[in-house]
Design an enzyme around this catalytic site. Structure first.
Site, short mmCIF file in Angstrom:
data_model
loop_
_atom_site.label_atom_id
_atom_site.label_comp_id
_atom_site.label_asym_id
_atom_site.label_seq_id
_atom_site.Cartn_x
_atom_site.Cartn_y
_atom_site.Cartn_z
N ARG A 29 0.82 -1.35 -0.06
CA ARG A 29 -0.27 -0.05 0.38
C ARG A 29 0.98 1.27 0.07
O ARG A 29 1.99 1.50 0.28
CB ARG A 29 -0.85 -0.39 1.69
CG ARG A 29 -1.48 -0.89 1.29
CD ARG A 29 -2.77 -1.00 2.38
NE ARG A 29 -3.51 -2.39 2.99
CZ ARG A 29 -2.83 -3.34 3.38
NH1 ARG A 29 -2.39 -3.56 4.13
NH2 ARG A 29 -3.87 -3.85 3.76
N LYS A 56 -1.46 -1.64 7.63
CA LYS A 56 -1.89 -1.12 8.62
C LYS A 56 -2.77 -2.23 9.31
O LYS A 56 -2.99 -3.47 9.99
CB LYS A 56 -3.93 -1.50 6.89
CG LYS A 56 -4.72 -0.66 7.58
CD LYS A 56 -5.47 -0.42 5.74
CE LYS A 56 -6.98 -0.57 5.66
NZ LYS A 56 -8.28 -0.59 4.75
N HIS A 110 -3.01 2.24 -5.99
CA HIS A 110 -3.23 1.35 -5.50
C HIS A 110 -4.01 0.58 -6.48
O HIS A 110 -4.09 -1.26 -6.18
CB HIS A 110 -4.65 1.89 -4.31
CG HIS A 110 -5.29 0.58 -4.31
ND1 HIS A 110 -5.21 -0.02 -3.08
CD2 HIS A 110 -6.72 0.30 -4.65
CE1 HIS A 110 -5.87 -0.30 -2.50
NE2 HIS A 110 -6.95 -1.19 -3.07
N ARG A 113 -0.98 -2.12 -6.85
CA ARG A 113 -1.42 -2.96 -5.67
C ARG A 113 -2.05 -4.48 -6.36
O ARG A 113 -2.01 -5.15 -6.16
CB ARG A 113 -1.95 -2.64 -4.14
CG ARG A 113 -2.44 -3.51 -2.97
CD ARG A 113 -2.63 -2.81 -2.46
NE ARG A 113 -2.80 -3.17 -1.14
CZ ARG A 113 -2.69 -4.71 0.20
NH1 ARG A 113 -1.21 -4.35 -0.14
NH2 ARG A 113 -3.59 -4.68 0.88
N HIS A 136 -4.34 -9.12 3.87
CA HIS A 136 -5.49 -8.86 4.31
C HIS A 136 -5.83 -10.12 5.60
O HIS A 136 -5.70 -11.14 5.30
CB HIS A 136 -6.18 -9.51 3.43
CG HIS A 136 -6.26 -8.45 1.82
ND1 HIS A 136 -6.48 -9.03 0.46
CD2 HIS A 136 -5.99 -6.86 2.33
CE1 HIS A 136 -6.37 -7.83 -0.41
NE2 HIS A 136 -6.02 -6.32 0.33
N TYR A 145 -9.66 -8.24 -5.17
CA TYR A 145 -8.47 -7.62 -6.09
C TYR A 145 -7.39 -8.47 -7.51
O TYR A 145 -6.87 -7.82 -7.49
CB TYR A 145 -7.07 -7.83 -5.08
CG TYR A 145 -6.81 -6.24 -3.92
CD1 TYR A 145 -6.31 -5.55 -4.03
CD2 TYR A 145 -8.23 -6.03 -2.55
CE1 TYR A 145 -6.34 -4.71 -2.87
CE2 TYR A 145 -8.17 -5.22 -1.71
CZ TYR A 145 -7.08 -4.40 -1.51
OH TYR A 145 -6.64 -3.23 -1.39
#
Length: 181
Positions: A29, A56, A110, A113, A136, A145
């Site tokens: 990210r 994150k 993004h 990614r 994730h 994704y």
């Protein structure tokens, strides 16, 4: 997307190329890219290089590095790869804007990614490994994704058709033996 990524690599300076590659080839990210620090580049037990990613939600993860990316990161000065005024590094927003300026309007960090997720999934169809690489919590997030190409869908349908043909043929052989006795 691929052409846009390659053009951005060609147009960007050294620091931009590092950011582009971390997003597109490791799936980081923009906030994770902004926080890459030399202390996070570490050898693993086998002597290969890994990157400790500050993820994150304060969830750290370790990403194995290709030799090329490890050497690229090792060649940077000690400290943050993207020094700045937000706790010593660039802000995610600033880095995102800088990289977006190299990409077409429809492509973001993004998006890179997502590119990584699709490429990684297409290697061996292992959604759980891709999930871990992306950081994730759920494979359902990872599935959003991944872009599954038409060739993969066709290959799967044809494999099932071959399996069906083999098994129907075996069933027919068994049935024929039963009827003939």
């Amino acid at each position: 997307m691929e052409a846009s990524y390659r053009e951005a690599l060609a147009r960007g300076d050294r620091r931009a190329r590092v950011a582009l590659r971390l997003a597109a080839e490791l799936g980081l990210r923009r906030g994770e890219v902004a926080q890459v620090h030399s202390r996070d580049l570490q050898p693993d037990a086998a002597g290969n290089w890994v990157l400790l990613v500050r993820g994150k939600g304060a969830k750290d993860r370790t990403i194995p590095l290709s030799h090329d990316i490890a050497m690229m990161l090792r060649s940077l000065p000690v400290g943050y790869a993207f020094p700045g005024h937000q706790n010593g590094h660039l802000s995610a927003a600033w880095l995102g804007r800088t990289i977006s300026a190299l990409l077409p309007e429809s492509v973001t960090m993004h998006s890179l990614r997502h590119r990584f997720a699709t490429l990684a999934y297409n290697v061996d169809r292992d959604v759980f490994t891709v999930q871990q690489l992306l950081g994730h919590a759920s494979p359902a997030t990872t599935q959003r994704y991944v872009l599954v190409n038409e060739h993969a869908k066709r290959r799967l349908i044809e494999a099932i058709a071959r399996w069906e043909e083999e098994n129907v043929s075996k069933q027919n052989e068994k049935g024929a033996l039963l009827w003939s006795s």
